[in-house]
Design a protein around this motif. Structure first.
Motif, PDB file in Angstrom:
ATOM      1  N   ALA A   1       0.829  -1.205   0.000  1.00 49.81           N
ATOM      2  CA  ALA A   1       0.000   0.000   0.000  1.00 49.81           C
ATOM      3  C   ALA A   1       0.865   1.256   0.000  1.00 49.81           C
ATOM      4  N   MET A   2       1.966   1.238   0.747  1.00 47.88           N
ATOM      5  CA  MET A   2       2.867   2.387   0.789  1.00 47.88           C
ATOM      6  C   MET A   2       3.549   2.594  -0.554  1.00 47.88           C
ATOM      7  N   LYS A   3       3.954   1.525  -1.195  1.00 46.91           N
ATOM      8  CA  LYS A   3       4.626   1.630  -2.485  1.00 46.91           C
ATOM      9  C   LYS A   3       3.701   2.238  -3.544  1.00 46.91           C
ATOM     10  N   ARG A   4       2.405   1.958  -3.432  1.00 49.06           N
ATOM     11  CA  ARG A   4       1.461   2.481  -4.423  1.00 49.06           C
ATOM     12  C   ARG A   4       1.307   3.999  -4.344  1.00 49.06           C
ATOM     13  N   LEU A   5       1.737   4.585  -3.242  1.00 57.11           N
ATOM     14  CA  LEU A   5       1.624   6.036  -3.069  1.00 57.11           C
ATOM     15  C   LEU A   5       2.773   6.793  -3.734  1.00 57.11           C
ATOM     16  N   CYS A   6       3.855   6.102  -4.028  1.00 47.86           N
ATOM     17  CA  CYS A   6       5.098   6.767  -4.438  1.00 47.86           C
ATOM     18  C   CYS A   6       4.967   7.652  -5.673  1.00 47.86           C
ATOM     19  N   ALA A   7       4.336   7.135  -6.714  1.00 51.01           N
ATOM     20  CA  ALA A   7       4.238   7.909  -7.953  1.00 51.01           C
ATOM     21  C   ALA A   7       3.454   9.193  -7.742  1.00 51.01           C
ATOM     22  N   GLN A   8       2.299   9.074  -7.103  1.00 49.00           N
ATOM     23  CA  GLN A   8       1.470  10.256  -6.861  1.00 49.00           C
ATOM     24  C   GLN A   8       2.159  11.248  -5.933  1.00 49.00           C
ATOM     25  N   ALA A   9       2.911  10.739  -4.963  1.00 44.73           N
ATOM     26  CA  ALA A   9       3.584  11.611  -3.994  1.00 44.73           C
ATOM     27  C   ALA A   9       4.937  12.114  -4.497  1.00 44.73           C
ATOM     28  N   ASN A  10       5.378  11.577  -5.632  1.00 47.72           N
ATOM     29  CA  ASN A  10       6.679  11.942  -6.202  1.00 47.72           C
ATOM     30  C   ASN A  10       7.807  11.694  -5.192  1.00 47.72           C
ATOM     31  N   VAL A  11       7.806  10.480  -4.649  1.00 47.72           N
ATOM     32  CA  VAL A  11       8.826  10.073  -3.682  1.00 47.72           C
ATOM     33  C   VAL A  11       9.497   8.806  -4.208  1.00 47.72           C
ATOM     34  N   ASN A  12      10.809   8.748  -4.108  1.00 42.97           N
ATOM     35  CA  ASN A  12      11.570   7.584  -4.543  1.00 42.97           C
ATOM     36  C   ASN A  12      11.078   6.340  -3.798  1.00 42.97           C
ATOM     37  N   PRO A  13      10.608   5.313  -4.517  1.00 45.42           N
ATOM     38  CA  PRO A  13      10.099   4.098  -3.851  1.00 45.42           C
ATOM     39  C   PRO A  13      11.105   3.435  -2.929  1.00 45.42           C
ATOM     40  N   ASP A  14      12.411   3.622  -3.201  1.00 48.86           N
ATOM     41  CA  ASP A  14      13.435   3.022  -2.347  1.00 48.86           C
ATOM     42  C   ASP A  14      13.399   3.578  -0.925  1.00 48.86           C
ATOM     43  N   LYS A  15      12.781   4.750  -0.765  1.00 46.39           N
ATOM     44  CA  LYS A  15      12.708   5.374   0.557  1.00 46.39           C
ATOM     45  C   LYS A  15      11.441   4.999   1.323  1.00 46.39           C
ATOM     46  N   VAL A  16      10.509   4.379   0.613  1.00 45.40           N
ATOM     47  CA  VAL A  16       9.174   4.201   1.184  1.00 45.40           C
ATOM     48  C   VAL A  16       8.954   2.775   1.673  1.00 45.40           C
ATOM     49  N   PHE A  17       9.105   2.599   2.972  1.00 42.52           N
ATOM     50  CA  PHE A  17       8.817   1.330   3.638  1.00 42.52           C
ATOM     51  C   PHE A  17       8.580   1.642   5.110  1.00 42.52           C
ATOM     52  N   PRO A  18       7.851   0.805   5.824  1.00 42.50           N
ATOM     53  CA  PRO A  18       7.441   1.127   7.202  1.00 42.50           C
ATOM     54  C   PRO A  18       8.578   1.528   8.133  1.00 42.50           C
ATOM     55  N   HIS A  19       9.713   0.853   8.047  1.00 42.35           N
ATOM     56  CA  HIS A  19      10.792   1.124   8.999  1.00 42.35           C
ATOM     57  C   HIS A  19      11.354   2.540   8.844  1.00 42.35           C
ATOM     58  N   ASN A  20      11.241   3.113   7.643  1.00 46.93           N
ATOM     59  CA  ASN A  20      11.743   4.464   7.445  1.00 46.93           C
ATOM     60  C   ASN A  20      10.886   5.498   8.183  1.00 46.93           C
ATOM     61  N   LEU A  21       9.640   5.168   8.445  1.00 53.01           N
ATOM     62  CA  LEU A  21       8.796   6.053   9.251  1.00 53.01           C
ATOM     63  C   LEU A  21       9.278   6.052  10.696  1.00 53.01           C
ATOM     64  N   ARG A  22       9.704   4.914  11.163  1.00 55.54           N
ATOM     65  CA  ARG A  22      10.258   4.794  12.521  1.00 55.54           C
ATOM     66  C   ARG A  22      11.548   5.616  12.636  1.00 55.54           C
ATOM     67  N   LYS A  23      12.360   5.562  11.594  1.00 54.59           N
ATOM     68  CA  LYS A  23      13.604   6.326  11.612  1.00 54.59           C
ATOM     69  C   LYS A  23      13.332   7.833  11.535  1.00 54.59           C
ATOM     70  N   LEU A  24      12.318   8.219  10.773  1.00 53.50           N
ATOM     71  CA  LEU A  24      11.958   9.640  10.693  1.00 53.50           C
ATOM     72  C   LEU A  24      11.509  10.142  12.062  1.00 53.50           C
ATOM     73  N   PHE A  25      10.740   9.329  12.771  1.00 52.52           N
ATOM     74  CA  PHE A  25      10.348   9.684  14.135  1.00 52.52           C
ATOM     75  C   PHE A  25      11.586   9.885  15.006  1.00 52.52           C
ATOM     76  N   ALA A  26      12.539   8.961  14.903  1.00 53.18           N
ATOM     77  CA  ALA A  26      13.740   9.009  15.751  1.00 53.18           C
ATOM     78  C   ALA A  26      14.552  10.275  15.482  1.00 53.18           C
ATOM     79  N   ARG A  27      14.769  10.587  14.206  1.00 53.35           N
ATOM     80  CA  ARG A  27      15.559  11.772  13.874  1.00 53.35           C
ATOM     81  C   ARG A  27      14.859  13.049  14.320  1.00 53.35           C
TER      82      ARG A  27
END
Length: 310
Positions: free
Chosen positions: A238-264
């Protein structure tokens, strides 16, 4: 070994040979002199990991890694030369060294379980980086674009915010129940530890609004139509399907990266790595340090600010 009409897969040991391949009754009857380490052995190994209180995700990964090695080995004799060759082959397949080491650790564990510790290999030595690759770090602006793209799917929109606003692991999403959200606190049991997570008031409000509109009276909030917790593969897709519309590199889009964004984001505000480690459920601050590393661009900018050039 019990006979069965159903075909399966076996890890076969004969004169040191171990391979994963299909088998059936005929092959069993024609090879009575062989000792088969079947899927039953993998089940026994999985049970051993369970007794060690590994998480279900970890157990699945170990088994998957063993299967990857078995496909490589084919019918070759299991020797130290083979496992060394496998170790050297993995980086050529595009795996990062960190991924290779993870796969080798799984294999070493299985070899010990099979009584073949003599075939274990050393992991690659990796010098710790002081910065992250920018093409793997999800920025706050990119996260906001993903949220905007997800607005038509309210469950996904809320799911992204729940992961990012609390810093939980995707496997911990199951603990977000109606009852826990009403109480404003989640009790999470993961990796032999139990910790409490306070739900931000804003997140609590929108989650309660969602359960009322969706008619969810109790139990898991993020659920399938049958009421079971939504699994990580569906979340990933579901997250990968958002990438094109959001103009975000799919390599960056996975659940664990949200956890890292919270941490930073938390660390930039609070500068308290010990508290952050507690929130994330890390046993070691060294693990937390990985989460809050800056990108190469930020690292270069910090070095340029030192003013040590003429």
């Amino acid at each position: 070994m019990k006979k069965s009409s159903k075909a399966g897969h076996a890890l076969c040991r004969k004169n040191g040979i171990i391979s994963l391949r299909p088998y059936g009754d005929t092959e069993r009857e024609n090879n009575m002199n062989e000792t088969y380490i079947t899927t039953e052995l993998l089940a026994q190994y999985a049970h051993k990991l369970y007794e060690e209180e590994k998480s279900s995700a970890t157990i699945q990964k170990y088994i998957r890694d063993v299967r990857t090695f078995s496909k490589y080995a084919g019918s070759q004799a299991l020797t130290k030369d083979l496992t060394i060759a496998y170790k050297r082959d993995l980086p050529t397949r595009g795996y990062t060294i960190l991924s290779v080491n993870s796969m080798l650790a799984s294999l070493n564990s299985f070899l010990v379980f099979c009584g073949r510790a003599d075939c274990k290999v050393k992991l690659y030595r990796v010098q710790k980086k002081t910065y992250l690759a920018a093409n793997r770090e999800l920025s706050k602006a990119e996260y906001q674009r993903l949220l905007h793209a997800a607005r038509k799917d309210q469950r996904l929109w809320l799911l992204l915010q729940t992961l990012c606003a609390t810093g939980i692991r995707v496997s911990e999403l199951q603990y977000f129940t109606v009852e826990a959200v009403r109480a404003g606190e989640i009790s999470v049991a993961c990796k032999n530890k139990t910790r409490s997570i306070l739900i931000p008031r804003g997140l609590q409000n929108i989650l309660l609004q969602y359960v009322r509109s969706a008619g969810i009276e109790s139990g898991h909030i993020f659920r399938t139509r049958t009421g079971k917790p939504i699994n990580r593969s569906n979340i990933w897709s579901a997250m990968k399907r958002l990438c094109a519309q959001a103009n975000v590199n799919p390599d960056k889009v996975f659940p664990h990266n949200l956890r890292k964004l919270f941490a930073r984001t938390f660390y930039r505000m609070e500068k308290d790595i010990a508290k952050l480690a507690d929130i994330l459920g890390h046993s070691s601050i060294n693990t937390t340090r990985i989460y809050i590393m800056s990108t190469g661009t930020e690292h270069r900018h910090q070095m340029e600010k030192l003013g040590l050039l003429a």
